[in-house]
Design a protein around this motif. Structure first.
Motif, PDB file in Angstrom:
ATOM      1  N   GLU A 115      18.149 -39.678  -4.023  1.00 56.75           N
ATOM      2  CA  GLU A 115      18.506 -40.051  -2.652  1.00 56.75           C
ATOM      3  C   GLU A 115      17.334 -39.853  -1.678  1.00 56.75           C
ATOM      4  O   GLU A 115      17.137 -40.676  -0.779  1.00 56.75           O
ATOM      5  N   ASP A 116      16.554 -38.791  -1.852  1.00 57.84           N
ATOM      6  CA  ASP A 116      15.410 -38.556  -0.963  1.00 57.84           C
ATOM      7  C   ASP A 116      14.361 -39.658  -1.089  1.00 57.84           C
ATOM      8  O   ASP A 116      13.795 -40.111  -0.089  1.00 57.84           O
ATOM      9  N   THR A 117      14.110 -40.107  -2.305  1.00 57.31           N
ATOM     10  CA  THR A 117      13.139 -41.182  -2.527  1.00 57.31           C
ATOM     11  C   THR A 117      13.650 -42.486  -1.923  1.00 57.31           C
ATOM     12  O   THR A 117      12.882 -43.216  -1.276  1.00 57.31           O
ATOM     13  N   ALA A 118      14.923 -42.765  -2.095  1.00 58.11           N
ATOM     14  CA  ALA A 118      15.514 -43.980  -1.529  1.00 58.11           C
ATOM     15  C   ALA A 118      15.424 -43.950  -0.003  1.00 58.11           C
ATOM     16  O   ALA A 118      15.064 -44.947   0.631  1.00 58.11           O
ATOM     17  N   ARG A 119      15.729 -42.806   0.589  1.00 56.58           N
ATOM     18  CA  ARG A 119      15.678 -42.664   2.044  1.00 56.58           C
ATOM     19  C   ARG A 119      14.228 -42.854   2.531  1.00 56.58           C
ATOM     20  O   ARG A 119      13.981 -43.566   3.503  1.00 56.58           O
ATOM     21  N   ALA A 120      13.282 -42.241   1.839  1.00 55.05           N
ATOM     22  CA  ALA A 120      11.878 -42.376   2.226  1.00 55.05           C
ATOM     23  C   ALA A 120      11.422 -43.834   2.140  1.00 55.05           C
ATOM     24  O   ALA A 120      10.716 -44.321   3.028  1.00 55.05           O
ATOM     25  N   ALA A 121      11.823 -44.525   1.095  1.00 55.77           N
ATOM     26  CA  ALA A 121      11.453 -45.939   0.938  1.00 55.77           C
ATOM     27  C   ALA A 121      12.026 -46.776   2.070  1.00 55.77           C
ATOM     28  O   ALA A 121      11.328 -47.630   2.641  1.00 55.77           O
ATOM     29  N   ARG A 122      13.272 -46.540   2.417  1.00 58.62           N
ATOM     30  CA  ARG A 122      13.901 -47.295   3.519  1.00 58.62           C
ATOM     31  C   ARG A 122      13.186 -47.018   4.840  1.00 58.62           C
ATOM     32  O   ARG A 122      12.925 -47.942   5.617  1.00 58.62           O
ATOM     33  N   GLU A 173       9.503 -48.676   9.173  1.00 60.78           N
ATOM     34  CA  GLU A 173       8.332 -48.403  10.009  1.00 60.78           C
ATOM     35  C   GLU A 173       7.319 -49.535   9.945  1.00 60.78           C
ATOM     36  O   GLU A 173       6.635 -49.821  10.923  1.00 60.78           O
ATOM     37  N   ARG A 174       7.229 -50.163   8.801  1.00 66.02           N
ATOM     38  CA  ARG A 174       6.265 -51.248   8.607  1.00 66.02           C
ATOM     39  C   ARG A 174       6.859 -52.622   8.928  1.00 66.02           C
ATOM     40  O   ARG A 174       6.172 -53.632   8.819  1.00 66.02           O
ATOM     41  N   GLY A 175       8.134 -52.644   9.269  1.00 67.47           N
ATOM     42  CA  GLY A 175       8.782 -53.908   9.629  1.00 67.47           C
ATOM     43  C   GLY A 175       8.978 -54.842   8.452  1.00 67.47           C
ATOM     44  O   GLY A 175       8.849 -56.053   8.595  1.00 67.47           O
ATOM     45  N   MET A 176       9.284 -54.280   7.302  1.00 67.49           N
ATOM     46  CA  MET A 176       9.486 -55.107   6.108  1.00 67.49           C
ATOM     47  C   MET A 176      10.689 -54.620   5.327  1.00 67.49           C
ATOM     48  O   MET A 176      11.186 -53.523   5.564  1.00 67.49           O
ATOM     49  N   ARG A 220       9.962 -55.732  -0.316  1.00 71.79           N
ATOM     50  CA  ARG A 220       8.569 -56.070  -0.009  1.00 71.79           C
ATOM     51  C   ARG A 220       7.692 -54.818  -0.029  1.00 71.79           C
ATOM     52  O   ARG A 220       6.559 -54.835  -0.518  1.00 71.79           O
ATOM     53  N   TYR A 221       8.214 -53.719   0.509  1.00 67.55           N
ATOM     54  CA  TYR A 221       7.479 -52.458   0.530  1.00 67.55           C
ATOM     55  C   TYR A 221       7.140 -52.000  -0.886  1.00 67.55           C
ATOM     56  O   TYR A 221       5.987 -51.685  -1.189  1.00 67.55           O
ATOM     57  N   ILE A 222       8.130 -52.003  -1.763  1.00 65.68           N
ATOM     58  CA  ILE A 222       7.917 -51.596  -3.157  1.00 65.68           C
ATOM     59  C   ILE A 222       6.937 -52.544  -3.838  1.00 65.68           C
ATOM     60  O   ILE A 222       6.029 -52.124  -4.564  1.00 65.68           O
ATOM     61  N   GLU A 223       7.102 -53.833  -3.585  1.00 69.45           N
ATOM     62  CA  GLU A 223       6.210 -54.834  -4.178  1.00 69.45           C
ATOM     63  C   GLU A 223       4.763 -54.572  -3.764  1.00 69.45           C
ATOM     64  O   GLU A 223       3.851 -54.617  -4.598  1.00 69.45           O
ATOM     65  N   GLU A 224       4.537 -54.274  -2.489  1.00 69.37           N
ATOM     66  CA  GLU A 224       3.180 -53.996  -2.021  1.00 69.37           C
ATOM     67  C   GLU A 224       2.622 -52.706  -2.613  1.00 69.37           C
ATOM     68  O   GLU A 224       1.439 -52.637  -2.943  1.00 69.37           O
ATOM     69  N   VAL A 268       3.265 -51.494  -5.562  1.00 67.38           N
ATOM     70  CA  VAL A 268       2.889 -51.784  -6.942  1.00 67.38           C
ATOM     71  C   VAL A 268       1.594 -52.596  -6.970  1.00 67.38           C
ATOM     72  O   VAL A 268       0.700 -52.330  -7.771  1.00 67.38           O
ATOM     73  N   ARG A 269       1.472 -53.571  -6.086  1.00 71.79           N
ATOM     74  CA  ARG A 269       0.237 -54.368  -6.028  1.00 71.79           C
ATOM     75  C   ARG A 269      -0.960 -53.493  -5.706  1.00 71.79           C
ATOM     76  O   ARG A 269      -2.034 -53.650  -6.293  1.00 71.79           O
ATOM     77  N   GLN A 270      -0.804 -52.588  -4.748  1.00 75.94           N
ATOM     78  CA  GLN A 270      -1.901 -51.681  -4.408  1.00 75.94           C
ATOM     79  C   GLN A 270      -2.255 -50.810  -5.601  1.00 75.94           C
ATOM     80  O   GLN A 270      -3.430 -50.590  -5.885  1.00 75.94           O
ATOM     81  N   ASP A 271      -1.258 -50.320  -6.293  1.00 72.82           N
ATOM     82  CA  ASP A 271      -1.488 -49.437  -7.430  1.00 72.82           C
ATOM     83  C   ASP A 271      -2.200 -50.161  -8.573  1.00 72.82           C
ATOM     84  O   ASP A 271      -3.013 -49.577  -9.267  1.00 72.82           O
ATOM     85  N   THR A 272      -1.908 -51.424  -8.745  1.00 76.30           N
ATOM     86  CA  THR A 272      -2.533 -52.181  -9.825  1.00 76.30           C
ATOM     87  C   THR A 272      -3.842 -52.837  -9.399  1.00 76.30           C
ATOM     88  O   THR A 272      -4.494 -53.511 -10.192  1.00 76.30           O
ATOM     89  N   GLY A 273      -4.225 -52.649  -8.139  1.00 77.90           N
ATOM     90  CA  GLY A 273      -5.490 -53.173  -7.650  1.00 77.90           C
ATOM     91  C   GLY A 273      -5.446 -54.616  -7.211  1.00 77.90           C
ATOM     92  O   GLY A 273      -6.460 -55.164  -6.808  1.00 77.90           O
ATOM     93  N   GLU A 274      -4.296 -55.238  -7.263  1.00 79.67           N
ATOM     94  CA  GLU A 274      -4.211 -56.644  -6.888  1.00 79.67           C
ATOM     95  C   GLU A 274      -4.546 -56.854  -5.420  1.00 79.67           C
ATOM     96  O   GLU A 274      -5.205 -57.815  -5.065  1.00 79.67           O
ATOM     97  N   ALA A 275      -4.126 -55.928  -4.575  1.00 78.56           N
ATOM     98  CA  ALA A 275      -4.392 -56.068  -3.138  1.00 78.56           C
ATOM     99  C   ALA A 275      -5.892 -56.058  -2.880  1.00 78.56           C
ATOM    100  O   ALA A 275      -6.411 -56.860  -2.104  1.00 78.56           O
ATOM    101  N   GLY A 276      -6.608 -55.141  -3.517  1.00 76.77           N
ATOM    102  CA  GLY A 276      -8.057 -55.079  -3.340  1.00 76.77           C
ATOM    103  C   GLY A 276      -8.750 -56.330  -3.846  1.00 76.77           C
ATOM    104  O   GLY A 276      -9.660 -56.857  -3.205  1.00 76.77           O
ATOM    105  N   HIS A 277      -8.309 -56.808  -4.991  1.00 73.02           N
ATOM    106  CA  HIS A 277      -8.888 -58.022  -5.567  1.00 73.02           C
ATOM    107  C   HIS A 277      -8.623 -59.213  -4.652  1.00 73.02           C
ATOM    108  O   HIS A 277      -9.517 -60.026  -4.407  1.00 73.02           O
ATOM    109  N   THR A 278      -7.408 -59.307  -4.132  1.00 69.94           N
ATOM    110  CA  THR A 278      -7.057 -60.388  -3.221  1.00 69.94           C
ATOM    111  C   THR A 278      -7.907 -60.329  -1.960  1.00 69.94           C
ATOM    112  O   THR A 278      -8.380 -61.356  -1.465  1.00 69.94           O
TER     113      THR A 278
END
Length: 87
Positions: free
Chosen positions: A12-19, A24-27, A31-35, A37-47
Motif C-alpha cells: 500500500e505504501d508503494t502504491a500511495r507513493a506512485a499515485r 505531482e508530475r501531472g501524469m 505513464r509514471y511507471i512507464e517512464e 522503467v524507460r529511465q532504468d533501461t536507459g531508453e530515455a537517455g538514448h532517446t
C-alpha cells in the motif's frame, strides 16, 4: 507502439507513493511507471541523445555561422596562435 497490460502487486505504501508522484508530475500512474522503467533501461537517455543529434543536424549551419565566426575572431588569444611558438 502497441500497449500491453501488465498487472503488478505492490504494498500500500508503494502504491500511495506512485499515485502521489504521478499526481505531482501531472501524469497517470501508468505513464509514471512507464517512464521509470524507460529511465532504468536507459531508453530515455538514448532517446535524448538521438533528439540532440537531430537538433544539431537541423541547426548545424546556424551554429557554424555563430560559433565559427567567434572562434576565428579570437586572434592572439586562440589556442592555435598560442601553440605556434611551441613548434
Amino acid at each position: 507502439m502497441a500497449k500491453t497490460q501488465l498487472n503488478v502487486r505492490v504494498d500500500e505504501d508503494t502504491a500511495r507513493a506512485a499515485r502521489e508522484r504521478a499526481l505531482e508530475r501531472g501524469m497517470s500512474v501508468n505513464r509514471y511507471i512507464e517512464e521509470l522503467v524507460r529511465q532504468d533501461t536507459g531508453e530515455a537517455g538514448h532517446t535524448f541523445v538521438e533528439a540532440a543529434a537531430d537538433f544539431m543536424k537541423q541547426y548545424e549551419s546556424v551554429f557554424a555561422e555563430e560559433f565559427g565566426a567567434a572562434h576565428e575572431g579570437r586572434g592572439e588569444g586562440s589556442r592555435e596562435h598560442r601553440n605556434e611558438g611551441r613548434r
